[in-house]
Design a protein around this motif. Structure first.
Motif, short mmCIF file in Angstrom:
data_model
loop_
_atom_site.label_atom_id
_atom_site.label_comp_id
_atom_site.label_asym_id
_atom_site.label_seq_id
_atom_site.Cartn_x
_atom_site.Cartn_y
_atom_site.Cartn_z
N ARG A 1 -6.02 -1.63 -0.01
CA ARG A 1 -5.55 -0.46 0.08
C ARG A 1 -4.66 -0.02 -1.28
O ARG A 1 -4.54 1.02 -1.39
CB ARG A 1 -4.23 -0.58 1.23
CG ARG A 1 -4.93 -0.61 2.75
CD ARG A 1 -3.87 -1.06 3.67
NE ARG A 1 -4.58 -1.39 5.04
CZ ARG A 1 -4.09 -2.44 5.75
NH1 ARG A 1 -3.10 -2.98 5.58
NH2 ARG A 1 -4.75 -2.24 7.16
N PRO B 1 0.90 -1.28 0.11
CA PRO B 1 -0.05 0.20 0.09
C PRO B 1 0.77 1.17 -0.05
O PRO B 1 1.92 1.20 0.42
CB PRO B 1 -0.77 -0.04 1.42
CG PRO B 1 -0.61 -1.41 1.82
CD PRO B 1 0.75 -1.98 1.33
N LYS C 1 -6.80 -6.53 3.12
CA LYS C 1 -6.73 -5.34 3.40
C LYS C 1 -5.55 -4.66 2.74
O LYS C 1 -5.87 -3.58 2.27
CB LYS C 1 -6.36 -5.08 4.98
CG LYS C 1 -7.62 -5.36 5.83
CD LYS C 1 -7.39 -5.27 7.18
CE LYS C 1 -8.64 -5.93 8.17
NZ LYS C 1 -8.25 -5.58 9.60
N ASP C 2 -4.42 -5.31 2.51
CA ASP C 2 -3.31 -4.84 1.61
C ASP C 2 -3.70 -4.73 0.15
O ASP C 2 -3.48 -3.66 -0.50
CB ASP C 2 -2.16 -5.46 1.83
CG ASP C 2 -1.31 -5.30 3.38
OD1 ASP C 2 -1.65 -4.29 3.73
OD2 ASP C 2 -0.60 -6.37 3.51
N LYS D 1 -5.48 2.33 6.57
CA LYS D 1 -6.90 1.82 5.97
C LYS D 1 -7.48 0.39 6.53
O LYS D 1 -6.63 -0.24 6.29
CB LYS D 1 -7.08 2.35 4.71
CG LYS D 1 -8.49 2.43 4.17
CD LYS D 1 -8.34 3.04 2.61
CE LYS D 1 -9.85 3.12 2.16
NZ LYS D 1 -10.81 3.86 2.47
N TYR E 1 -2.32 5.23 3.02
CA TYR E 1 -3.43 4.19 3.02
C TYR E 1 -3.04 2.99 3.79
O TYR E 1 -3.62 2.05 4.04
CB TYR E 1 -4.07 3.62 1.71
CG TYR E 1 -4.86 4.66 0.96
CD1 TYR E 1 -6.11 5.02 1.51
CD2 TYR E 1 -4.01 5.22 -0.19
CE1 TYR E 1 -6.75 6.13 0.92
CE2 TYR E 1 -5.07 6.08 -0.79
CZ TYR E 1 -6.23 6.80 -0.50
OH TYR E 1 -6.93 7.77 -1.05
#
Ligand SMILES: [Ca+2]
Length: 509
Positions: A309, A212, A305-306, A219, A216
């Protein structure tokens, strides 16, 4: 097979002389483009490995993509857009040439693209378009057919990228998604002359290893992402291909994928931000000493999540380009395409990566905005392919599509006037095996309801999925006698597609 049925199949596939499909190689006539009309600009935005189920306009349950949604809201969203060979370099070669991998030569990521062959940018350039290519290229040889090119060497890096600008290597500091957008905007702003343009603007993100940007890094820290239902798929009811892959979240991900090791090329300032974001989370992970399913669950959360992001940066930067088109007044005369070179597994079947003909990686997001011809908020369920993009761009430019291009222009579909003889099935062929991720070679056919796949080397196994009853492809029904008639028909159509596209590679149907 009865002669009548065979004839019907061939007619539908555009084989019979004088069929509408044959005529459609003259799109400048069929779509009403006339000489002297102002030709539109084209911006072809492509990301790498962005699955449509990570876009809010496609109903994502895990993220929001407000800027990509702007393209969908002002244009057309395609629900059945597929790639012909789900891997990076081959997909790009198919788009450039409008020809299947066995014809353009890039059957897998190891092959070099022969830049002397016909491509749509060359044809546009010849017809008076200004052409540019900025971002990920990944075809091993230098770009051809562009007035300007500035590309990432190989896969490129997420941070501090080297770039090759018209043959000259230069080094940049910063986050690559931002830097590529800076270059695209600079080119758009500094462009001179009256020629229409075609800009290919291709991001590296959100390709593995999902690093990311600084903005972010944190995030989604405070949320738990929903897991796919089949995160713990055990591949029962399927064959060896799904069981023997090496692309699982559980077994295949390494420390760099999981951010247990930081990227090696960060500046001290970037490293400080990176460690501040991942350091405490990694400490907590090590303390927890997770095992079994808990460990897989943690890996899924870290991965997804990565990945999202990285998409957040893409979305923001696509917004910058859309804003510029609005501010400059270019928007009304510009066709904007958004797609990704193929889909991706977001924990579906327990996987990341692509390659298989299964839905998540076969699908490509496809959004097209062009105020003059495309109705805002429209949706198409027609079966379209990356094979069609080049023909579409040529059609918009009023350039006759050469007979040897295998794709069809999407312009009529975009205008809301789908041709009556539009294809009802698509053909797929994946070759990169033996290789990383161990996905066996296979080809197959997908209709709106069924998918028939033949894994033909190393093993000789067929799979059939009834996508209406089993959209997540959890049960191979190839051996079910209830489907015997369907299988027979699909095999005939599959063979006809192989003949239509002149593919005699792999084992016979
Ligand atoms: Ca890719």
């Amino acid at each position: 097979m009865k002669k009548q049925t065979r004839r019907e199949f061939l007619k539908r596939l555009g084989y019979m002389t004088g069929s509408a499909a044959t005529l459609s190689v003259l799109p400048c006539c069929s779509s009403g483009q006339t000489a002297g009309k102002k030709r539109p600009n084209i911006i072809f935005i492509m990301t790498d490995d962005h699955a449509s189920h990570a876009m809010s306009c496609y109903g994502s349950k895990i993220n929001k993509t407000p800027n990509l949604d702007r393209i969908a809201n002002k244009g057309m969203l395609f629900n059945n857009s597929f790639c012909t060979n789900s891997i990076c370099a081959p997909c790009r070669a198919v788009i450039l040439t409008g020809k299947y991998s066995h014809i353009n030569g890039v059957i897998d990521n190891r092959k070099k693209f022969d830049g002397s062959q016909q491509t749509f940018p060359k044809l546009l350039q010849k017809a008076g378009y200004q052409t540019a290519m900025i971002g990920k290229w990944h075809l091993k040889t230098d770009p051809t057919g562009f007035d300007y090119w500035n590309v990432l060497p190989g896969q490129g890096t997420y941070y501090n990228p080297a770039m090759k600008e018209m043959g000259q290597r230069k080094q940049y500091t910063g986050y690559t998604t931002d830097i590529l957008t800076d270059h695209a905007l600079k080119w758009l702003k500094e462009r001179t002359g009256e020629k229409p343009f075609c800009l290919m603007f291709h991001h590296k993100a959100p390709h593995r290893s999902w690093e990311p940007g600084p903005k972010y890094l944190n995030k989604y820290d405070d949320v738990t992402m929903p897991e796919p239902d089949n995160l713990f798929d055990d591949y029962s009811n399927r064959g060896r291909a799904a069981k023997e892959q090496d692309m699982s979240i559980e077994k295949t991900m390494n420390d760099r994928d999981l951010k247990l090791a930081a990227p090696r090329n960060l500046t001290p300032e970037q490293k400080k931000l990176w460690d501040a974001a991942y350091g405490p989370k990694n400490k907590a992970f090590k303390r927890a000493n997770l095992q079994g399913k808990d460990l897989v669950r943690w890996k899924y959360q870290r991965y997804i999540k990565d990945y999202l992001r990285c998409i957040a940066s893409v979305d923001e930067n696509v917004g910058r380009v859309l804003d510029y088109l609005n501010e400059s007044g270019l928007a009304k005369d510009t066709v904007v395409f958004y797609t990704s070179d193929q889909g991706f597994y977001l924990g579906d079947h327990g996987w990341f990566d692509k390659r298989f003909m299964y839905e998540e990686s076969l699908r490509m997001p496809l959004l097209v905005r062009y105020p003059k011809e495309v109705k805002p908020g429209s949706v198409s369920d027609e079966i379209v392919m990356n094979l069609d993009f080049g023909a579409t761009f040529l059609d918009f430019a009023g350039v006759p599509v050469p007979d040897d291009i295998q794709g069809e222009s999407l312009r009529k579909i975009l205008q809301g006037k789908t041709p009556g003889n539009w294809r009802t099935s698509m053909y797929y062929h994946y070759y990169e095996y033996p290789a990383v991720h161990s996905v066996k070679r296979h080809y197959g056919i997908r209709t709106k309801r069924y998918k028939l796949i033949h894994f033909y080397n190393d093993i000789d196994e067929w799979e059939l999925y009834d996508l209406k009853k089993d959209p997540k492809e959890m049960k191979n029904v190839f051996g079910d006698p209830a489907y015997a008639k369907i299988i027979k028909e699909l095999k005939v159509e599959l063979q006809a597609l192989r003949e239509k596209y002149k593919d005699d590679t792999g084992s016979p149907v």
